[in-house]
Design a protein around this motif. Sequence first.
Motif, short mmCIF file in Angstrom:
data_model
loop_
_atom_site.label_atom_id
_atom_site.label_comp_id
_atom_site.label_asym_id
_atom_site.label_seq_id
_atom_site.Cartn_x
_atom_site.Cartn_y
_atom_site.Cartn_z
N ASN A 140 15.78 -33.83 6.67
CA ASN A 140 17.12 -34.08 6.14
C ASN A 140 18.12 -34.00 7.28
O ASN A 140 18.29 -32.94 7.90
N TRP A 141 18.78 -35.11 7.60
CA TRP A 141 19.59 -35.19 8.80
C TRP A 141 20.83 -34.31 8.73
O TRP A 141 21.12 -33.54 9.65
N PHE A 158 9.84 -24.42 19.39
CA PHE A 158 10.23 -23.02 19.14
C PHE A 158 11.00 -22.98 17.83
O PHE A 158 11.43 -24.02 17.31
N ASP A 159 11.15 -21.79 17.28
CA ASP A 159 11.89 -21.62 16.02
C ASP A 159 13.31 -21.17 16.32
O ASP A 159 13.54 -20.08 16.86
N VAL A 160 14.29 -22.02 15.96
CA VAL A 160 15.68 -21.67 16.16
C VAL A 160 16.14 -20.80 14.98
O VAL A 160 15.68 -20.97 13.84
N ARG A 196 21.66 -29.92 22.82
CA ARG A 196 21.34 -29.26 21.56
C ARG A 196 19.89 -29.57 21.16
O ARG A 196 19.43 -30.72 21.27
N PRO A 197 19.14 -28.56 20.69
CA PRO A 197 17.75 -28.81 20.29
C PRO A 197 17.68 -29.58 18.98
O PRO A 197 18.50 -29.37 18.08
N GLU A 198 16.73 -30.47 18.88
CA GLU A 198 16.57 -31.28 17.68
C GLU A 198 15.19 -31.03 17.08
O GLU A 198 14.28 -30.51 17.73
N ARG A 199 15.03 -31.39 15.81
CA ARG A 199 13.76 -31.22 15.11
C ARG A 199 12.74 -32.25 15.56
O ARG A 199 13.11 -33.37 15.95
N PRO A 200 11.46 -31.88 15.55
CA PRO A 200 10.41 -32.79 16.05
C PRO A 200 10.44 -34.17 15.41
O PRO A 200 10.23 -35.18 16.09
N ILE A 242 18.42 -15.13 7.29
CA ILE A 242 18.12 -15.84 8.53
C ILE A 242 17.21 -17.03 8.25
O ILE A 242 16.15 -16.89 7.63
N PHE A 243 17.64 -18.18 8.70
CA PHE A 243 16.92 -19.43 8.48
C PHE A 243 16.23 -19.82 9.78
O PHE A 243 16.85 -19.87 10.85
N ARG A 244 14.93 -20.07 9.73
CA ARG A 244 14.16 -20.49 10.91
C ARG A 244 13.78 -21.96 10.77
O ARG A 244 13.34 -22.39 9.71
N GLN A 245 13.96 -22.67 11.85
CA GLN A 245 13.66 -24.10 11.82
C GLN A 245 13.03 -24.52 13.15
O GLN A 245 13.52 -24.15 14.22
N ARG A 246 11.96 -25.30 13.08
CA ARG A 246 11.25 -25.75 14.27
C ARG A 246 12.11 -26.75 15.04
O ARG A 246 12.62 -27.70 14.49
N ARG A 247 12.26 -26.51 16.34
CA ARG A 247 13.02 -27.40 17.22
C ARG A 247 12.20 -27.69 18.47
O ARG A 247 11.22 -27.01 18.78
#
Length: 421
Positions: A303-304, A284-286, A344-348, A271-276
């Motif tokens: 990294n886009w 939040f962490d997606v 869609r949620p995007e990164r900060p 499971i990969f968590r990424q801040r969005r």
Amino acid sequence: MASSIIWLGNGRPISVVFSVLVILFFAQATLYRSRLTLSVLDDLPLIVGRFFMATGLIVVVLKLSVGSASVIALGVVLVALLVARTLSYAFIRYMRGRRYLGKRTLIIGAESVSQGLALALKRERACGLNPVGFVDSDVPAEVRRHLPLPLLGECADLHRIVLAYRPEYLLFGYSYEPAPQLVDAIRDVQQLPVTISVVPRLFEVMPSQAPNDHVSDIPLVRLGMTTFRNPFWWVKRLVDVGVAALALVILSPLLAVLAIVDRIVDGPGVIFRQRRVGLDGRYFDVLKFRSLRPVDETESATNWNIKHDDRLSWFGKFLRKSSLDELPQLFNILRGDMSLVGPRPERPHFVEEFGDTYRHYGDRHRVPCGLTGWAQIHGLRGDTSIAARARYDNYYIENWSVWLDIKIILRTATSMFKASG
């Protein structure tokens, strides 16, 4: 209205059914919606048409025979409806004209059309709007001296002005403020308990049937309430929880298989968590199935696109192409971080970059982000236009309905079978 029909029908069940049908047809024709200009003559085609639609439906479905007595009774009921509506309109116009009923109103814009709107409201008090002032920017001094109402401030301060003067109605006429700034102003105050109408551009050549209201000869388009003020918004959260929980139960074998294969092919850390960035700019962490392990947090955040990254394994490519890597976001939906449908949620990092580059990009955060959305089903994902995504996402927000969500979910399911990635 319904009681008169029931009385004329001697209280029989068929009269109750007929009453309900007439009410529903009238509601569908917006005959119960509050309007500024009330006229039975304007409503007559709709009233008569919907009345006979209900009559025809009852006759056809129940296979009734229509005798002379029934025709007379229906005629009496129709006349009673018209008389009752005429009297009620007259009473409302009287109460509005005496200012017993009415709404404090701000007019945004101070050009000639907006001034004409103010004069029409002062002249036609039966509209029920009591204008208290203009809001506009860069108004020439010569124009200021001849305004029929005081100038209360600039468009950039509209939110503060609304809180200070407590209007119930906002009319956006023609303004000296550029249109993009007016869009920002409207979206800023849509969260407040005010009704908003807009004078459409080129209204001089617009058919009178197109707008849904008018004052004198000036047509108005009433804007729909913002999504969070929509009475059906709670249904969205109910559907999110129900569908996400059911999907997790049904898909649990698939989730287990994907997790095991991912562990075998690409190692630990399935499971990969990424801040969005989500609703109102909150972080939040997606959750996603890992398709590629980033070198560090900086690469993960900036990294886009990794679609053509040589480090992707065959299974990582499969996960991304099939969009199965996003299934763990069902847990985000249950937790309330996301919705099934939304932008869609995007990164900060990219939210900040795109917010500085593309107008109205930040307006996407007015609603919860989603697993799928209006932009996604139109192919706007990955390396596609950010400006177009923002437009599509804001279109979704402005036009949200339960049915629109259902349509997006169905089209998303169809695209997943095509494995469009």
